[in-house]
Design an enzyme around this catalytic site. Structure first.
Site, PDB file in Angstrom:
ATOM      1  NE  ARG A 100      -1.825 -31.562  27.537  1.00 28.66           N
ATOM      2  CZ  ARG A 100      -2.478 -30.870  28.158  1.00 28.66           C
ATOM      3  NH1 ARG A 100      -1.817 -30.334  29.312  1.00 28.66           N
ATOM      4  NH2 ARG A 100      -3.559 -30.792  27.906  1.00 28.66           N
ATOM      5  CG  HIS A 139      -6.245 -29.531  24.071  1.00 28.62           C
ATOM      6  ND1 HIS A 139      -6.675 -30.668  24.316  1.00 28.62           N
ATOM      7  CD2 HIS A 139      -5.994 -29.146  25.336  1.00 28.62           C
ATOM      8  CE1 HIS A 139      -6.684 -31.042  25.598  1.00 28.62           C
ATOM      9  NE2 HIS A 139      -6.284 -30.126  26.155  1.00 28.62           N
ATOM     10  NE  ARG A 185      -7.713 -28.623  33.739  1.00 27.73           N
ATOM     11  CZ  ARG A 185      -7.139 -28.188  34.974  1.00 27.73           C
ATOM     12  NH1 ARG A 185      -7.807 -28.126  36.098  1.00 27.73           N
ATOM     13  NH2 ARG A 185      -5.893 -27.806  35.023  1.00 27.73           N
ATOM     14  CB  THR A 186      -5.869 -33.481  29.234  1.00 23.83           C
ATOM     15  OG1 THR A 186      -6.164 -32.095  29.196  1.00 23.83           O
ATOM     16  CG2 THR A 186      -6.062 -34.218  28.011  1.00 23.83           C
ATOM     17  CE  LYS A 221      17.707 -43.905  30.093  1.00 24.10           C
ATOM     18  NZ  LYS A 221      17.409 -45.539  30.079  1.00 24.10           N
TER      19      LYS A 221
HETATM   20  N1   CP Z   1      -7.580 -28.141  29.897  1.00 23.34           N
HETATM   21  C1   CP Z   1      -6.361 -28.649  30.180  1.00 23.34           C
HETATM   22  O1   CP Z   1      -5.962 -29.008  29.073  1.00 23.34           O
HETATM   23  O2   CP Z   1      -5.801 -28.843  31.319  1.00 23.34           O
HETATM   24  P1   CP Z   1      -4.751 -29.662  31.844  1.00 23.34           P
HETATM   25  O3   CP Z   1      -3.509 -28.620  31.145  1.00 23.34           O
HETATM   26  O4   CP Z   1      -4.770 -29.869  33.235  1.00 23.34           O
HETATM   27  O5   CP Z   1      -4.768 -30.790  31.164  1.00 23.34           O
END
Ligand code: CP
Length: 306
Positions: A103, A131, A53-54, A82
């Site tokens: 991320r 998050h 999603r993110t 590497k």
């Molecule tokens: N909610 C969320 O962070 O989903 P993903 O890990 O799929 O990005």
């Protein structure tokens, strides 16, 4: 209004006015998601941890705004495999992109990246820490369905220890007057530092191991979370706690009419499939709201007003 240094690392940095402004911007994007306000810009998405999603909603947001997207979804295909450092990776990507969405599996990695990067960093999740873009879409979803962020009974269920989405949510909700219930097994309780945070900012909360009808029937929001296998060093412990709470449709028979069930997703077992057709199930719509919120966040990081 612009986010501090244009990066978004933690919602700690946002005032109540900032949050409400971004939610209002997201509402404008929901009315019209296709606005070519980022023509000529490049958005980089660096995902050192898996995501559906993110990453896809940030990339969709960039595409719908007319930007180009570069990046990776598997760090094993990059020179970090590497031995290239995070600093060097960020310095390189900032040569190519106007904003970096990242991320990372390490807590604090997004903060560090923002300290070395010449371009804004948007934290798309750093370990078990924060998050913030997820929280912004969670707030947007709550405001949209409940009409307010005040006076709500919000029940957080599951992995409250490692769940970065619930940690971020408390950070943002210091500005609003809602009550929290933390429902978790002993091994996955809300960490002390977040309970201290609640006390410091006057966020009302209670804790319990029981996810019973009294809890369900008095909730405006039930926020289920996945027990995150990838955060456990002892897999026996994961096996012991993974199915502690499973929400089933028959448990919702006397729920409040305004109840919404939220989940940052992905789910594993914690929401039974028979809940999906219940009008209270909101998790797929919640994920859709992520697109509008992330359009607002990218624009804000680049000082683009709509
Ligand atoms: N909610 C969320 O962070 O989903 P993903 O890990 O799929 O990005």
């Amino acid at each position: 209004m612009a986010l501090a240094g244009n990066s978004l690392i933690s919602l700690e940095e946002l005032t109540k006015e900032d949050i409400l402004y971004l939610l209002a911007q997201a509402a404008k994007f929901e009315e019209e998601p296709n606005r070519r306000v980022l023509e000529g810009k490049v958005v980089a998405t660096l995902f050192f941890e898996p995501s559906t999603r993110t990453r896809l909603s940030f990339e969709t947001a960039a595409n719908r705004l007319g930007a180009r997207v570069i990046g990776f979804s598997d760090a094993a295909t990059t020179s970090s495999s590497k031995g290239e450092s995070l600093k060097d990776t960020i310095m390189m990507v900032s040569n190519y992109a106007d904003v970096i969405v990242m991320r990372h599996y390490l807590e604090g990695a997004a903060r560090y990246a923002s300290e070395v990067s010449p371009v804004p960093i948007i934290n798309a999740g750093d370990g078990a820490n924060q998050h913030p873009s997820q929280t912004m879409l969670d707030l947007y979803s709550m405001q949209k369905t409940q009409g307010t962020l005040d006076g709500l009974n919000i029940t957080l269920v599951g992995d409250l220890k490692y769940g970065r989405t619930v940690h971020s949510m408390l950070t943002a909700m210091r500005h609003f007057k809602s009550k929290f219930r933390f429902i978790a097994p002993r091994e996955l309780e809300m960490p002390c530092e977040y309970k201290e945070y609640c006390r410091k900012y006057g966020i009302e909360f209670s804790e319990s191991r029981d996810f019973d009808r009294n809890v369900i029937n008095s909730s405006d929001i039930i926020y289920m979370t996945r027990v995150q296998r990838e955060r456990f060093t002892d897999l026996m412990e994961y096996e012991r706690v993974k199915d502690t709470y499973i929400l089933r449709n028959d448990m919702l028979a006397e729920a409040k009419p305004n109840l919404k069930i939220m989940h940052p997703l992905p789910r594993v077992n914690e929401i039974a499939l028979d809940v999906d057709d219940n009008p209270a199930a909101y998790y797929f719509k919640q994920a859709k709201n992520g697109l509008f919120v992330r359009e607002a966040l990218i624009c804000n990081s680049l000082n683009i007003q709509i």
